[in-house]
Write a protein that holds these residues in place. Structure first.
Motif, PDB file in Angstrom:
ATOM      1  N   PHE A   8     -15.274  10.315 -11.912  1.00  0.00           N
ATOM      2  CA  PHE A   8     -16.734  10.329 -11.887  1.00  0.00           C
ATOM      3  C   PHE A   8     -17.220  11.526 -11.087  1.00  0.00           C
ATOM      4  CE2 PHE A   8     -15.824   5.950 -12.769  1.00  0.00           C
ATOM      5  CZ  PHE A   8     -16.882   5.509 -13.549  1.00  0.00           C
ATOM      6  N   LYS A   9     -18.336  12.076 -11.498  1.00  0.00           N
ATOM      7  CA  LYS A   9     -18.993  13.118 -10.715  1.00  0.00           C
ATOM      8  C   LYS A   9     -20.337  12.556 -10.275  1.00  0.00           C
ATOM      9  CE  LYS A   9     -20.523  17.887 -10.623  1.00  0.00           C
ATOM     10  NZ  LYS A   9     -20.573  19.160 -11.323  1.00  0.00           N
ATOM     11  N   ARG A  10     -20.597  12.587  -8.981  1.00  0.00           N
ATOM     12  CA  ARG A  10     -21.856  12.067  -8.443  1.00  0.00           C
ATOM     13  C   ARG A  10     -22.542  13.185  -7.665  1.00  0.00           C
ATOM     14  NH1 ARG A  10     -22.537   6.574  -5.041  1.00  0.00           N
ATOM     15  NH2 ARG A  10     -23.661   5.887  -6.863  1.00  0.00           N
ATOM     16  N   ILE A  11     -23.804  13.378  -7.964  1.00  0.00           N
ATOM     17  CA  ILE A  11     -24.604  14.386  -7.273  1.00  0.00           C
ATOM     18  C   ILE A  11     -25.722  13.653  -6.538  1.00  0.00           C
ATOM     19  CG2 ILE A  11     -26.061  16.428  -7.529  1.00  0.00           C
ATOM     20  CD1 ILE A  11     -24.515  16.969 -10.169  1.00  0.00           C
ATOM     21  N   GLU A  48     -30.696   8.290   4.525  1.00  0.00           N
ATOM     22  CA  GLU A  48     -31.321   8.241   3.200  1.00  0.00           C
ATOM     23  C   GLU A  48     -30.809   9.347   2.273  1.00  0.00           C
ATOM     24  OE1 GLU A  48     -35.768   8.657   1.246  1.00  0.00           O
ATOM     25  OE2 GLU A  48     -35.528   8.626   3.404  1.00  0.00           O
ATOM     26  N   SER A  49     -30.580   8.973   1.026  1.00  0.00           N
ATOM     27  CA  SER A  49     -30.222   9.952   0.007  1.00  0.00           C
ATOM     28  C   SER A  49     -30.745   9.462  -1.336  1.00  0.00           C
ATOM     29  CB  SER A  49     -28.706  10.154  -0.071  1.00  0.00           C
ATOM     30  OG  SER A  49     -28.088   9.018  -0.607  1.00  0.00           O
ATOM     31  N   ASP A  50     -30.876  10.369  -2.270  1.00  0.00           N
ATOM     32  CA  ASP A  50     -31.276  10.034  -3.635  1.00  0.00           C
ATOM     33  C   ASP A  50     -30.123  10.372  -4.567  1.00  0.00           C
ATOM     34  OD1 ASP A  50     -33.831   9.257  -2.952  1.00  0.00           O
ATOM     35  OD2 ASP A  50     -34.745  11.177  -3.446  1.00  0.00           O
ATOM     36  N   LEU A  51     -29.807   9.468  -5.460  1.00  0.00           N
ATOM     37  CA  LEU A  51     -28.796   9.734  -6.477  1.00  0.00           C
ATOM     38  C   LEU A  51     -29.458  10.552  -7.581  1.00  0.00           C
ATOM     39  CD1 LEU A  51     -25.975   9.321  -7.641  1.00  0.00           C
ATOM     40  CD2 LEU A  51     -26.806   7.188  -8.656  1.00  0.00           C
ATOM     41  N   LEU A  52     -29.008  11.776  -7.758  1.00  0.00           N
ATOM     42  CA  LEU A  52     -29.599  12.658  -8.764  1.00  0.00           C
ATOM     43  C   LEU A  52     -28.926  12.499 -10.117  1.00  0.00           C
ATOM     44  CD1 LEU A  52     -30.012  15.957  -6.740  1.00  0.00           C
ATOM     45  CD2 LEU A  52     -31.680  14.146  -7.088  1.00  0.00           C
TER      46      LEU A  52
END
Length: 63
Positions: A8-11, A48-52
């Motif tokens: 998987f690639k997660r940004i 905090e982070s946002d899954l792009l």
């Protein structure tokens, strides 16, 4: 039954706020950019982070 390895690639976008002394917003931007280029900004990856984006990059059959 076959076994497959799935990659998987997660940004994600992580946010970090710092405080700088500067005369103008442009000067503050330049100082912040210099600190970032020097690796002086420490991101807290538990904040905090946002899954792009997240998607399957590769599927490969293994023995």
């Amino acid at each position: 039954m076959n076994k497959f390895e799935v990659t998987f690639k997660r940004i994600e976008a992580f946010y970090e706020t710092i405080t700088l002394d500067a005369l103008t917003a442009e000067e503050a931007r330049k100082k912040a950019d210099a600190l970032s280029c020097q690796g002086a900004i420490a991101y807290d990856y538990f904040k905090e982070s946002d899954l792009l984006d997240e998607y399957i990059l590769r599927v490969e059959k293994i023995s």
